[in-house]
Design a protein around this motif. Sequence first.
Motif, mmCIF file in Angstrom:
data_model
loop_
_atom_site.group_PDB
_atom_site.id
_atom_site.type_symbol
_atom_site.label_atom_id
_atom_site.label_comp_id
_atom_site.label_asym_id
_atom_site.label_seq_id
_atom_site.Cartn_x
_atom_site.Cartn_y
_atom_site.Cartn_z
ATOM 1 N N ALA A 1 0.849 -1.191 0.000
ATOM 2 C CA ALA A 1 0.000 0.000 0.000
ATOM 3 C C ALA A 1 0.881 1.236 0.000
ATOM 4 C CB ALA A 1 -0.917 0.006 1.228
ATOM 5 N N ALA B 1 -7.397 0.703 0.819
ATOM 6 C CA ALA B 1 -5.928 0.677 0.868
ATOM 7 C C ALA B 1 -5.437 0.745 2.311
ATOM 8 C CB ALA B 1 -5.356 1.833 0.057
ATOM 9 N N ARG C 1 -6.201 -2.701 3.870
ATOM 10 C CA ARG C 1 -5.325 -3.712 3.288
ATOM 11 C C ARG C 1 -3.932 -3.641 3.907
ATOM 12 N NH1 ARG C 1 -1.443 -4.263 -0.429
ATOM 13 N NH2 ARG C 1 -1.489 -6.046 -1.859
ATOM 14 N N ARG C 2 -3.522 -2.429 4.236
ATOM 15 C CA ARG C 2 -2.195 -2.220 4.827
ATOM 16 C C ARG C 2 -2.026 -2.979 6.137
ATOM 17 N NH1 ARG C 2 -1.469 3.830 4.968
ATOM 18 N NH2 ARG C 2 -1.870 3.499 2.742
ATOM 19 N N THR D 1 -10.323 3.314 -3.019
ATOM 20 C CA THR D 1 -9.313 3.845 -2.100
ATOM 21 C C THR D 1 -9.463 5.349 -1.954
ATOM 22 O OG1 THR D 1 -7.633 4.355 -3.773
ATOM 23 C CG2 THR D 1 -7.737 2.074 -2.962
ATOM 24 N N ASN E 1 -6.750 7.252 -2.280
ATOM 25 C CA ASN E 1 -5.426 7.642 -2.748
ATOM 26 C C ASN E 1 -5.391 9.038 -3.356
ATOM 27 O OD1 ASN E 1 -4.451 5.199 -1.911
ATOM 28 N ND2 ASN E 1 -4.425 4.270 -3.937
#
Length: 461
Positions: free
Chosen positions: A32, A317, A320-321, A430, A432
């Motif tokens: 990530a 994200a 998931r990290r 996400t 991001n």
Amino acid sequence: MAKVRAINADLLARNAYLELMNEKMRRDKFGASSERSRRLRDQLELTFEELEANASEAELLGQIAAAKTTAVTAFTRKRTTRRDLPADLPREKVVIPAPQACPCCGSHDLGHLPADITETLERVPARHKVIQTVREKVSCRQCEKISQPPAPFHVTPRGMFGPHFLANLAFQKYGLHQPLNSQRDRLEREGIPLSLSTLADQIGAICVAVKPLFLLLEAHALSADRLHADDTTVPLLAKLKTEVARIWDYVRDDRPFGGPAPPVALCYYSRNRKGEHPRAHLAGYSGILQVDKFAGFNDLFREGRGEKPMTRANCWAHSRREFFKLVDIRQQMKRRNAVAPLISPLASEALERIDRLFAIERDINGKRAAERLAVRQEQSAPIVVDLESWMRETRASLSRHDAVTKAINYFLNDWEGFTTFLADGRICLTNNSAERELRAVARGRKAWLFVGSDRAVSARR
């Protein structure tokens, strides 16, 4: 010896390049986005930069040494194919005329062949100039009245600096993170002595001049149906120490679902991370807000807030990290020193399941919201249902103190926020977009170290 040094330097540069490419591909596939991983890539790029320069230097020195002897051939490095220079750059043609007569026999009966063209990138040095604006005056011989055309518009009071100079001054400070004292020193080396107070005065005037533009951008961003939100730290100078202040950003980016509106990012400053700040920034907004699980955002989604509460979309994200940390060998070796790293098979399985969703998102990125929604309901929804069942079954078989349990709880404690994307094609998987905009702040922290006061940073949001 020069040839051996050149070969060794080339091997070191190739090895550094392969390590850099391996790290980038590994992060793109498994990792990530995080500040730690970016620092690692930056360090690898610096290492590659130094070794590449050393290899080129050693190659040229080897060629010079080989030219002095006939017993040793020079070493030539293998290089990748050179990219073409951008087609939109202006071209300046320098023609080297062909000989008028044959250098072999002296004949003038020559036929022209296609010329060889070599393109070389060159930089035109920036230069400063002083524009003198002359306003002529006239006096009427009949009534003795003096007439003169009005003064031209100036961006800042007194008109000492032109718009291009001011734009470059602000971009160097906020875009490239060059403090004003560094810009002052550079200008002085170019023969333009300006005081630090003069440059700082212009920055303040620029902030006032662009305020209406910021208000227009703010209105454009807050009219969006969906926003990304995030924050990062900035050191604030205080008595005998620095305090941890915050920069908040709110990003409108409709490109993932094919929206025509241009993207925009808003940044605000606060002295702390209290939830009252995002509430004030987004007062009256009632669309979709993509965030991480910071508790300060929670009040934005409660019932009774305004006419309509916001819709929460959590970032996959970030979650998931939590699983990736359990399979990140490099980070485990740093933390545990000599202890052998452990890779959790459950975390690996979770990553494989989640990555299927990311693979689907890559295929539908940029498509219309209705098309994205149809693909998600057909392909992503079954994966999400299976993932939830797997998480609940796995959590039931583990200790509540297990690291995998904590990663699963990060998901299941707000599962509704993670599954919002299945009901709306405009939502991204996400957050991001907001994180990318804050990279500039992270880079700037290395240059300006801290902000001087609340007003210094809030006036320049």
